[in-house]
Design a protein around this motif. Structure first.
Motif, mmCIF file in Angstrom:
data_model
loop_
_atom_site.group_PDB
_atom_site.id
_atom_site.type_symbol
_atom_site.label_atom_id
_atom_site.label_comp_id
_atom_site.label_asym_id
_atom_site.label_seq_id
_atom_site.Cartn_x
_atom_site.Cartn_y
_atom_site.Cartn_z
ATOM 1 N N UNK A 122 -9.301 14.092 7.775
ATOM 2 C CA UNK A 122 -10.401 14.951 7.324
ATOM 3 C C UNK A 122 -11.650 14.090 7.170
ATOM 4 N N UNK A 123 -12.747 14.746 6.999
ATOM 5 C CA UNK A 123 -14.025 14.054 6.817
ATOM 6 C C UNK A 123 -13.968 13.076 5.647
ATOM 7 N N UNK A 124 -13.324 13.470 4.543
ATOM 8 C CA UNK A 124 -13.261 12.580 3.370
ATOM 9 C C UNK A 124 -12.465 11.310 3.678
ATOM 10 N N UNK A 125 -11.431 11.400 4.531
ATOM 11 C CA UNK A 125 -10.684 10.200 4.915
ATOM 12 C C UNK A 125 -11.528 9.289 5.790
ATOM 13 N N UNK A 126 -12.338 9.875 6.646
ATOM 14 C CA UNK A 126 -13.220 9.071 7.506
ATOM 15 C C UNK A 126 -14.236 8.322 6.649
ATOM 16 N N UNK A 127 -14.726 8.972 5.596
ATOM 17 C CA UNK A 127 -15.650 8.302 4.666
ATOM 18 C C UNK A 127 -14.932 7.135 3.985
ATOM 19 N N UNK A 128 -13.693 7.349 3.567
ATOM 20 C CA UNK A 128 -12.920 6.269 2.932
ATOM 21 C C UNK A 128 -12.731 5.100 3.902
ATOM 22 N N UNK B 67 -16.600 22.656 0.190
ATOM 23 C CA UNK B 67 -16.692 22.367 1.610
ATOM 24 C C UNK B 67 -15.276 22.294 2.173
ATOM 25 N N UNK B 68 -15.007 22.926 3.275
ATOM 26 C CA UNK B 68 -13.678 22.980 3.872
ATOM 27 C C UNK B 68 -13.542 21.887 4.918
ATOM 28 N N UNK B 69 -12.742 20.852 4.603
ATOM 29 C CA UNK B 69 -12.526 19.740 5.526
ATOM 30 C C UNK B 69 -11.589 20.099 6.666
ATOM 31 N N UNK B 70 -10.821 21.166 6.516
ATOM 32 C CA UNK B 70 -9.821 21.493 7.532
ATOM 33 C C UNK B 70 -10.460 21.906 8.850
ATOM 34 N N UNK B 71 -11.713 22.315 8.821
ATOM 35 C CA UNK B 71 -12.403 22.708 10.042
ATOM 36 C C UNK B 71 -12.657 21.496 10.932
ATOM 37 N N UNK B 72 -12.813 20.342 10.330
ATOM 38 C CA UNK B 72 -13.201 19.147 11.072
ATOM 39 C C UNK B 72 -12.092 18.094 11.061
ATOM 40 N N UNK B 73 -10.892 18.463 11.522
ATOM 41 C CA UNK B 73 -9.785 17.516 11.587
ATOM 42 C C UNK B 73 -9.866 16.720 12.882
ATOM 43 N N UNK B 74 -9.540 15.427 12.786
ATOM 44 C CA UNK B 74 -9.576 14.557 13.964
ATOM 45 C C UNK B 74 -8.255 13.802 14.058
ATOM 46 N N UNK B 75 -7.836 13.517 15.266
ATOM 47 C CA UNK B 75 -6.632 12.739 15.498
ATOM 48 C C UNK B 75 -6.913 11.254 15.350
#
Length: 177
Positions: free
Chosen positions: A45-51, A1-9
């Protein structure tokens, strides 16, 4: 899964999770999260938001940041290692036991406060309380019987005996200050 597509500030993530950007920077300082950087801008990234959600959940359950960091280490590690799962379940079991003890102490305090309130209300509505209400003539009279003492915040009734707050603290195993 590519997290770079869903980057957030940082502000977008802060708004999404109902925290401040300062909170996110604090979690980064403590090593709990590792956002990417594009120049000087933090991106998540999405994985950081999960963390971050795991950190927030741990905090809401009363875990310290150190304990939460250990859980995150387990989250990052290979889940096929049984020792990691044992550590996690042991920590959770310990926290459950602490929370149950706290709930027991709170329940006991609520029971004692309700009894104290009930006793105070009974005295307030008894004819003796009306008789003991201070009036100018009662104050002027020396040696008048004031009636039974009203309960105070420093005393409570336990199984028919008058006990003080210090006694209650000692029965719970707390040091009296």
């Amino acid at each position: 899964m590519d997290d770079s597509v869903d980057l957030k500030g940082i502000q977008e993530v802060a708004d999404l999770l109902s925290v401040t950007p300062r909170t996110l920077r604090f979690y980064e300082e403590k090593g709990l999260i590792r956002p990417l950087r594009i120049g000087a801008v933090r991106v998540y990234r999405r994985c950081e938001i999960v963390r971050i959600r795991l950190v927030l959940r741990g905090r809401s359950m009363g875990f310290s940041l150190t304990e939460t960091a250990r859980f995150l280490d387990l989250y990052d590690a290979d889940p096929r290692h049984p020792e990691q799962v044992r550590t996690l379940t042991g920590n959770i079991g310990h926290r459950i036991a602490e929370l149950r003890q706290q709930r027991e102490a709170i329940d006991q305090t609520l029971t004692e406060l309700a009894a104290l309130e009930d006793g105070a209300l009974k005295r307030l509505h008894s004819p003796a309380a009306e008789r003991c209400a201070p009036t100018s003539s009662a104050v002027a009279m020396e040696g008048a019987d004031p009636g039974p003492p009203l309960p105070t915040a420093s005393s409570a009734t336990h199984e028919g005996e008058q006990i003080g707050v210090d006694d209650v603290r000692m029965r719970r195993g707390h040091a009296v200050r």
